[in-house]
Scaffold this motif. Sequence first.
Motif, PDB file in Angstrom:
ATOM      1  N   LEU A  77       0.838  -1.205   0.000  1.00 22.50           N
ATOM      2  CA  LEU A  77       0.000   0.000   0.000  1.00 22.50           C
ATOM      3  C   LEU A  77       0.874   1.256   0.000  1.00 22.50           C
ATOM      4  N   TRP A  78       1.935   1.229   0.803  1.00 17.24           N
ATOM      5  CA  TRP A  78       2.888   2.346   0.826  1.00 17.24           C
ATOM      6  C   TRP A  78       3.568   2.500  -0.533  1.00 17.24           C
ATOM      7  N   GLN A 106      25.301   1.338   3.808  1.00 13.49           N
ATOM      8  CA  GLN A 106      24.288   1.271   4.856  1.00 13.49           C
ATOM      9  C   GLN A 106      23.299   0.136   4.598  1.00 13.49           C
ATOM     10  N   VAL A 107      22.965  -0.084   3.331  1.00 13.69           N
ATOM     11  CA  VAL A 107      22.068  -1.175   2.965  1.00 13.69           C
ATOM     12  C   VAL A 107      22.703  -2.523   3.322  1.00 13.69           C
ATOM     13  N   VAL A 108      23.977  -2.695   2.992  1.00 12.19           N
ATOM     14  CA  VAL A 108      24.680  -3.945   3.305  1.00 12.19           C
ATOM     15  C   VAL A 108      24.735  -4.148   4.823  1.00 12.19           C
ATOM     16  N   ALA A 109      25.047  -3.083   5.554  1.00 14.13           N
ATOM     17  CA  ALA A 109      25.121  -3.175   7.014  1.00 14.13           C
ATOM     18  C   ALA A 109      23.764  -3.524   7.617  1.00 14.13           C
ATOM     19  N   LEU A 110      22.702  -2.930   7.086  1.00  7.93           N
ATOM     20  CA  LEU A 110      21.363  -3.208   7.590  1.00  7.93           C
ATOM     21  C   LEU A 110      20.976  -4.667   7.352  1.00  7.93           C
ATOM     22  N   CYS A 111      21.277  -5.182   6.166  1.00  6.02           N
ATOM     23  CA  CYS A 111      20.998  -6.597   5.867  1.00  6.02           C
ATOM     24  C   CYS A 111      21.791  -7.506   6.809  1.00  6.02           C
ATOM     25  N   ALA A 112      23.061  -7.170   7.032  1.00  7.57           N
ATOM     26  CA  ALA A 112      23.929  -7.966   7.912  1.00  7.57           C
ATOM     27  C   ALA A 112      23.436  -7.942   9.355  1.00  7.57           C
ATOM     28  N   GLY A 144      15.002  -4.816   0.460  1.00 10.79           N
ATOM     29  CA  GLY A 144      14.736  -4.761  -0.976  1.00 10.79           C
ATOM     30  C   GLY A 144      13.394  -4.141  -1.304  1.00 10.79           C
ATOM     31  N   GLN A 145      12.391  -4.452  -0.489  1.00 10.50           N
ATOM     32  CA  GLN A 145      11.053  -3.919  -0.750  1.00 10.50           C
ATOM     33  C   GLN A 145      11.004  -2.403  -0.577  1.00 10.50           C
ATOM     34  N   VAL A 146      11.714  -1.908   0.432  1.00 11.81           N
ATOM     35  CA  VAL A 146      11.759  -0.447   0.643  1.00 11.81           C
ATOM     36  C   VAL A 146      12.471   0.230  -0.531  1.00 11.81           C
ATOM     37  N   LEU A 147      13.576  -0.362  -0.994  1.00 16.03           N
ATOM     38  CA  LEU A 147      14.302   0.213  -2.128  1.00 16.03           C
ATOM     39  C   LEU A 147      13.446   0.198  -3.392  1.00 16.03           C
ATOM     40  N   LEU A 148      12.675  -0.879  -3.582  1.00 16.55           N
ATOM     41  CA  LEU A 148      11.775  -0.952  -4.735  1.00 16.55           C
ATOM     42  C   LEU A 148      10.718   0.147  -4.657  1.00 16.55           C
ATOM     43  N   LEU A 158      19.444  -6.853  -4.684  1.00 13.47           N
ATOM     44  CA  LEU A 158      19.017  -7.565  -3.478  1.00 13.47           C
ATOM     45  C   LEU A 158      18.075  -8.711  -3.823  1.00 13.47           C
ATOM     46  N   TRP A 159      17.185  -8.477  -4.790  1.00 16.93           N
ATOM     47  CA  TRP A 159      16.259  -9.562  -5.176  1.00 16.93           C
ATOM     48  C   TRP A 159      17.012 -10.727  -5.811  1.00 16.93           C
TER      49      TRP A 159
END
Length: 200
Positions: A77-78, A106-112, A144-148, A158-159
């Motif tokens: 929805l967002w 930052q994306v890599v760190a967040l995933c880790a 990945g969903q936020v980046l999309l 990421l996907w």
Amino acid sequence: MTEWLFLPAFELWGAPTSWLEVLAFMLALAMVGCNIREIHWGWPLAAISSALYFELFWRNRLYGDASLQIFFAVVALWGWLQWLRGRRGDGSALSVSRLSTRARLQVVALCALLWPVTGAFLLRYTDTDVPWWDAFPTAVSVVGQVLLGRKYIENWLLWMVVNTVSIGLFAWKGLWLTTLLYALFLALSVVGWRAWQRRL
């Protein structure tokens, strides 16, 4: 009234495939096709597909992936609003963009960070037999969903990672149609990456 969804539609490599999985499979493919073409109708398709996959994953004790489907449905929805009315920080319309080098790190760190936190939660509070394997695609998919939703091209990278790991996970669980879906997702992630590169 919905009992038919749980009936076997056919057998695939010795495992029954329910109508629920077939319907979720078709909607998910349509959703990715819309995402590649930047068609906003992919988001409501994502919400419906996610609701169906929640039920499928929960019944197969993939609680991380099941919970992820709730997140996907809410974020859909967002994302739909972002693609219809979203703006960048400078006020310009939302269009395909790249992350800065700092944002990529930052994306890599967040995933880790999210992977072990999710895995520890699943290990402690659920009866899943694959807590860490289930946790990895769950954690990376959130990012990945936020980046999309914000149309950053790196979402496709990421996907690619998520889909590669998920192929093995769903094969292990005998969800063969979903395994095939994630193999198709992997190929479509490459297509999406290339298509969005051309738009930059």
